[in-house]
Motif scaffolding. Structure first.
Motif, mmCIF file in Angstrom:
data_model
loop_
_atom_site.group_PDB
_atom_site.id
_atom_site.type_symbol
_atom_site.label_atom_id
_atom_site.label_comp_id
_atom_site.label_asym_id
_atom_site.label_seq_id
_atom_site.Cartn_x
_atom_site.Cartn_y
_atom_site.Cartn_z
ATOM 1 N N GLY A 170 1.838 -2.926 3.300
ATOM 2 C CA GLY A 170 1.414 -1.681 2.662
ATOM 3 C C GLY A 170 1.753 -0.458 3.493
ATOM 4 N N GLY A 175 5.221 0.563 2.686
ATOM 5 C CA GLY A 175 5.328 0.380 1.241
ATOM 6 C C GLY A 175 6.645 0.748 0.610
ATOM 7 N N ALA A 225 4.980 -2.945 -3.731
ATOM 8 C CA ALA A 225 4.142 -2.533 -4.864
ATOM 9 C C ALA A 225 4.101 -3.630 -5.924
ATOM 10 N N TRP A 250 -0.929 2.715 2.193
ATOM 11 C CA TRP A 250 0.357 3.225 1.692
ATOM 12 C C TRP A 250 0.749 4.511 2.421
#
Length: 683
Positions: free
Chosen positions: A509, A512, A517, A542
């Motif tokens: 993450g 990201g 995702a 993120w």
């Protein structure tokens, strides 16, 4: 047929099109082209103006033809044409204007909208006539318009305006007073020098001193060295700022013949004044060999700082006398003298100095200096010896600093083993060093992932995670930074095992991209708690605001207080990263987050991140929490930081100052109070 790339072809088509438009316009009557000035607006087709400018340049081959062009331009300068048209005319008059155009320009000088354009035209028109309206404006203008006129008269070096400029130095408008002081630096007139010599209030002092420096150099360049020395001597006073003193001392040296400069360098090198030491040291390399050797014989009388500088410069000569002095310092000198000697050997590239330098790492008072010397050697020379001392606690941190800075790849395997220690005193600096040394390639990434899975959840794993992110951030394209991790995490069938997902999603993450995702979004509503938690952590990690709406949804609708808090804090973080949206929108997002916050920790985060919204609306919103005992200190810190931005503070001084006064009375942090005081003084 010649082949062109698409961008080149488009460029050629554009240029051909532009050329076609110009030629077509040239076929128009001259009157039609010039008349385009009357209706021109910013963003309109530029071809007519380009043609007018071309005609002006082609026709101005003599004073008479230039005057005709200027008169023609001035005939267009009236209220019937657009502002953009008047700006174009004034711009052209900067180059071809004459005394005949001064009256019409003076008329527009007195109109706020056109003042700057007319002023710059007058500034560039030669002759006494153009100066008259500028001098008159000194008596009637105010604020920014007045500072512009002051700058124009200084650029013209108009000695007649000096008395008026001196009077303006006492203006209540600080910006005007500063501009006047700065302008006086353009003159070596007796009046201007006397005015600059007067003591001023503190806020104007830097400008006054800077202007005096310029006057000193004016005298120096004109051959009046006696007057220049007088000014430079005054400016080199120990009470003046260091940067002014340095410039003044440099000016003093320039005021003497070369031989006398060398004598001063010798004297200043032994002076107690640090600034003189610095100036002298910068000139040591220029000294003749005989004078340098005389200084060498006096090295014992130098203070440690001066001796260190001298030895570094003397290292370039490397004669036998110098080498004997180095050996003496190594054998019998103090710790500082030994380090200076070793530093010099380092500059000379002598690898025999490395073991002695590593031993000197144990002397706490000189550790930082020794580290910098070690970094001068090659990693092949210094790396193996540093690896041998990593088990010594008192040397480890400094050794890792050198290994990291030199990117000693041979150290990676040793460091990976050390990073598995259960002692945070060991693994924290070692893992950080791995983050600096490793590359995002197929050799280092697998080793770091192996360490990641072997590390214990919690602080240990978080440190490894942070190091892997640092390594992957060396990949230029953010959209591909997670790809190499995914390649090494997937099984042969291209899938990720559940245990791998649970463990690595928070890490992925932070890097990201679309692949990540695609992995995490289906798991946000997973019925398996460990997968759902891992996916939510990944979204909260993120690196940008791409999924701020999803974070807001979790923050406001998720039934888990823990998940909603994670998402809210992540939302506050990402919406205040650098972005292109209007600042009012970001402020509204923070205000909504403040309403959603359920504890003071999250509220303080909202206020602290408001430093990224540099508007008066943000200032006044944060100021609304100065009466809240739980949030007041965070509000003070944020307001002090916002006040440092002059573009925000100065135009809103009437609204900002009362808030800063309240901060000054309320803040507990002495640094916050000092920062606010400086901002209120315009510093």
């Amino acid at each position: 047929m010649t082949k062109y790339s698409l961008p080149l072809l488009l460029a050629l088509l554009f240029l051909n099109g532009f050329s076609f438009r110009v030629h077509a316009a040239e076929n128009d009557t001259a009157g039609e082209t010039w008349n385009a000035i009357k209706t021109y607006q910013f963003g309109d087709e530029l071809t007519p103006l380009i043609l007018v400018e071309r005609e002006i340049r082609q026709m101005c081959v003599s004073p008479d033809s230039g005057a005709k062009m200027a008169a023609k331009l001035a005939s267009f300068l009236n209220d019937e044409i657009t502002y953009a048209g008047r700006q174009f005319v004034c711009l052209q008059l900067r180059f071809v204007g004459t005394a005949a155009e001064v009256p019409i320009l003076a008329k527009y000088l007195n109109r706020p909208e056109d003042a700057d354009n007319a002023r710059m035209a007058l500034q560039n028109i030669a002759g006494e006539e153009a100066l008259v309206p500028l001098r008159k404006a000194l008596e009637t203008f105010q604020g920014r318009a007045l500072t512009g006129v002051i700058e124009s008269l200084a650029a013209r070096k108009d000695a007649v305006s000096v008395p008026a400029l001196i009077t303006l130095c006492d203006s209540e408008d600080q910006a005007v007073a500063l501009a006047a002081l700065a302008a006086l630096g353009a003159f070596d007139e007796k009046e201007s020098l006397e005015a600059l010599m007067k003591s001023r209030e503190a806020v104007l002092e830097a400008t006054r001193l800077d202007s005096l420096l310029r006057v000193g150099h004016l005298y120096l360049n004109s051959g009046n060295t006696a007057k220049a020395k007088e000014i430079f001597e005054m400016l080199s006073d120990s009470e003046n700022p260091v940067i002014i003193r340095q410039a003044a001392l440099e000016g003093t040296l320039q005021a003497f013949p070369e031989q006398e400069q060398n004598v001063l360098v010798d004297q200043w090198f032994f002076d107690d004044d640090t600034v003189k030491n610095v100036i002298a040291a910068s000139r040591l390399k220029q000294l003749p060999a005989t004078q340098f050797d005389e200084l060498f014989d006096k090295m014992a009388d130098m203070n440690p700082r001066a001796k260190a500088v001298f030895m570094e410069i003397a290292a370039e000569r490397q004669n036998e006398k110098f080498m004997a002095e180095l050996r003496k310092s190594l054998e019998t000198g103090s710790a500082a003298e030994r380090v200076n000697a070793l530093r010099t050997l380092g500059l000379m590239g002598d690898p025999e100095a490395i073991p002695m330098l590593i031993e000197m790492l144990k002397v706490e008072s000189v550790q930082d200096e020794v580290v910098e010397v070690l970094k001068r050697f090659s990693k092949d020379a210094v790396g193996p010896l540093l690896l041998k001392v990593l088990d010594q606690t008192d040397l480890r941190t400094k050794a890792l600093d050198v290994l990291s800075d030199l990117k000693c790849y041979d150290a990676i395997d040793t460091l990976v083993v050390m990073a598995q220690s259960e002692d945070s005193v060991v693994y924290v600096p070692v893992i950080a060093a791995l983050g600096r040394i490793c590359d995002p390639d197929n050799s280092d990434i697998p080793r770091m992932l192996k360490l990641y899975f072997a590390s214990r959840p919690g602080l240990h794993r978080e440190n490894v995670e942070r190091a892997i992110v640092v390594i992957c951030e060396n990949i230029p394209d953010p959209a591909t930074r997670a790809d190499i991790l995914l390649r090494h995490l997937k099984k042969q069938d291209g899938e990720l095992a559940k245990d791998t997902l649970v463990t690595t999603l928070p890490l992925l993450g932070k890097l990201g991209n679309q692949q990540v995702a695609g992995l995490l979004f289906p798991l946000l509503t997973s019925e398996q708690p460990d997968l759902q938690q891992s996916a939510i952590r990944a979204l909260c990690n993120w690196p940008n605001a791409d999924y701020r709406d999803e974070l807001w949804g979790i923050a406001t609708k998720n039934p888990s207080p823990q998940y909603s808090q994670w998402a809210l804090r992540a939302y506050i973080r990402v919406v205040t990263l650098r972005n292109d949206r209007p600042e009012a929108e970001t402020l509204a997002m923070l205000q909504n987050a403040m309403k959603q916050a359920r504890n003071n920790s999250d509220r303080r985060l909202c206020l602290s991140r408001a430093v990224t919204v540099r508007t008066m609306e943000a200032v006044e919103w944060v100021a609304g929490y100065l009466d809240d005992p739980a949030l007041v200190q965070t509000a003070c810190e944020t307001l002090a930081e916002l006040a440092r931005h002059r573009f925000l503070r100065e135009p809103n001084k009437e609204r900002f100052d009362p808030i800063l006064i309240q901060v000054e009375k309320t803040a507990r942090d002495s640094q916050v109070i000092e920062s606010v005081k400086r901002s209120r003084l315009g510093m």
